[in-house]
Design an enzyme around this catalytic site. Sequence first.
Site, PDB file in Angstrom:
ATOM      1  N   ASP A 351       0.839  -1.185   0.000  1.00 15.98           N
ATOM      2  CA  ASP A 351       0.000   0.000   0.000  1.00 15.98           C
ATOM      3  C   ASP A 351       0.885   1.251   0.000  1.00 15.98           C
ATOM      4  O   ASP A 351       1.842   1.348   0.775  1.00 15.98           O
ATOM      5  CB  ASP A 351      -0.903  -0.019   1.246  1.00 15.98           C
ATOM      6  CG  ASP A 351      -1.851   1.144   1.314  1.00 15.98           C
ATOM      7  OD1 ASP A 351      -2.694   1.263   0.410  1.00 15.98           O
ATOM      8  OD2 ASP A 351      -1.748   1.932   2.266  1.00 15.98           O
ATOM      9  N   GLU A 387       1.594  -0.428  -5.082  1.00 13.34           N
ATOM     10  CA  GLU A 387       0.585   0.575  -5.388  1.00 13.34           C
ATOM     11  C   GLU A 387       1.357   1.884  -5.543  1.00 13.34           C
ATOM     12  O   GLU A 387       1.851   2.429  -4.556  1.00 13.34           O
ATOM     13  CB  GLU A 387      -0.455   0.713  -4.266  1.00 13.34           C
ATOM     14  CG  GLU A 387      -1.531   1.714  -4.637  1.00 13.34           C
ATOM     15  CD  GLU A 387      -2.275   2.277  -3.447  1.00 13.34           C
ATOM     16  OE1 GLU A 387      -3.374   2.816  -3.654  1.00 13.34           O
ATOM     17  OE2 GLU A 387      -1.767   2.211  -2.321  1.00 13.34           O
TER      18      GLU A 387
END
Length: 716
Positions: A351, A387
């Site tokens: 993330d 990401e």
Amino acid sequence: MYEVWPGWPSPLGATWDGEGVNFALYSENAEGIDLCLFDAPDAAQTTRIVPVWQRTRHIWHVYIPGCSPGQLYGYRVYGPYDPARGHRFNPAKLLVDPYAKALTGAVDWARGSAFGYQIGHPDGDLAQDDSDDAAAVPKSVVVDDRFDWAGERPLRIPWKRSIIYELHVRGFTAAFPGLDPQFCGTYAGLAAPPVVDYLRQLGVTAVELLPVHACQPEKFLTDRELTNYWGYNTLGYFAPDSRYSASGSQGGQVAEFKQMVKALHQAGIEVILDVVYNHTCEGNHLGPTLCWRGIDNATYYWLEPGQPRFYRNFSGCGNSLRMSHPAVLCMIADSLRYWVLEMHVDGFRFDLATVLAREEEGPSRLSSFFDILHQDPVLKQVKLIAEPWDVRLGRYQVGNFPVDWTEWNGRYRDAVRRFWKGDRAMASDLAYRLTGSSDLYRDDGRSPAASINFLTCHDGFTLHDLVSYDQKHNEANQEENRDGSNSNHSWNCGVEGETSDPDILALRARQMRNFLATLFLSQGTPMLWAGDEFARTQQGNNNAYCQDNPLGWVDWERASERIAQLDFTRGLIAFRQAHVLFRRSRFFEGRDFSLDQIKDITWLRPDGKEMTEVDWQTDYIRALGLLLDGKDLREVDERGRPLTDSLFLMLLSAHQAPLYFLLPALPTPGAWHARLDTTSGWLSLTGPSPQVRPPGSTYPLAERALALFEWIPEGR
């Protein structure tokens, strides 16, 4: 009464060796540490306090003979409470072990103050709070790591054969039909035979789990009777979240997670974890003191230069882990290795991965974090997904990660969404995305598989909602619909939300088939969001992060109602896996390799002529043809044998009216066999087709549709 031995500085955390437990905790700036042992998760009083006096460099350690798995513990750390200098030590606050392999309990905001400062004081976080919070905070748990893997080994599925299925452990299984209620919403539920069978029959090769690290929901959500459902608020980087455990929270969740991985591996399905190392659940300077902040705030977090009372917020979530500090890098690397070696996971999706690449000057492809992963003998063998979004830089970093990484390709998502929505000037961008995004990955040595292609994910509209809503509808989040993205590139097909209009329902179904066919016929690594294969809905909510209820769960009743779309998706996945042409390891080059006088890829206009530079620059072009030659693959199998495939023609039109495509003639006799038309769904996966078209004929492609043809030589 336990004896107390000095113990050892390694490994960090609580380690049971069969005769006792070694406790080791890193703190560079602490002045003293107490190890506190408890009998129950909600106990207010310790059963024993053990001063940790042995210190090797910056690691405090102690060994307790006779201590065993199941023991609950926490730390109290002494030092200056001086936020203005970056120190927030407060021994009144019981702290979680950063290396704890299991946690029990959650913060009870009503029972005690988990904040290190006095709420409501005029001096804010500068005023220390001395109230004891032991009864109101999670406890760390000593675990027994032993588990019978029965010879299970990593699957090592190549990227080019990977199909990722993103899911939430609880949301996927909470209402799964026929599942034993005690297993609904748990790791055991995901390991249950009917659930595993569903995944296997769908054809996916990996599940990507939304965060399963121990999470602490924010107080403002608890106050609203909501929760951090997605789990992007980590409290423990080694501990599986006990919210998804059918085996209790005092260690059983560890074995249950391992059993889940074992069951999925036995079905040929890899397990990838979505991990959140960019920030923690402690938030900004007004957040609670639960772990790292109280152990050594100045070591673990980026603090503002010249104003260390405040946190550098690269993550957008209040704080960011200090990726330039050796102890922080060690903790993250140890966590990753633990999940690979002990829990047998196959990879990670990071993330906000750009935050992890930050050095003092900003993000760097040469950062210490990347160096660690690239050189580590364990971690360099697993799947790494970034990401590539960055809050501070305000722009996507897609295409900028090192060669051994893949990336969530948001440019793919946006280009495909905009094309099928009917936006102008999308032909050139779509062409790059369909062919593996060579503009992003060719120059640094990566293959098309580096592009994780997705159209929907947990963050945003579901596929059904993408074609049913022009605007987000997040009122259930109680933030006055201000949360969630306003840039969705969605189109409701004429009516906002649910409708009974048969024409609109037919158009929406076709649009979903267009999206699914585009996804699985594109070069790259496809990722499907759970439930999109049968059109699950979140009623227009594009940010269901706090909805641990039927709104955020997979609605399995729709699977039986939308069986045609489910079968369509299964067919697409099977077709992709059967044809190496659609999962190439090399980028197209647009030239003939002297095999059959046909280029490996040829871009065609509806009139059958090859696209020109003028065509690519014409902004009203909404239709493309791709002639793909399976003879020019230059691919080999695991034993070095050449691989070939058929020649395919893909036609895409986002026009509002039907178009006639001229089917090209080829040097050898044969005919075009229709394999797919999204107007009606699959025609024929293999063998003779109900629709056979001679070369030079025209094919009427309906408005907003995709068709696929296979060239079958005469006599075959």
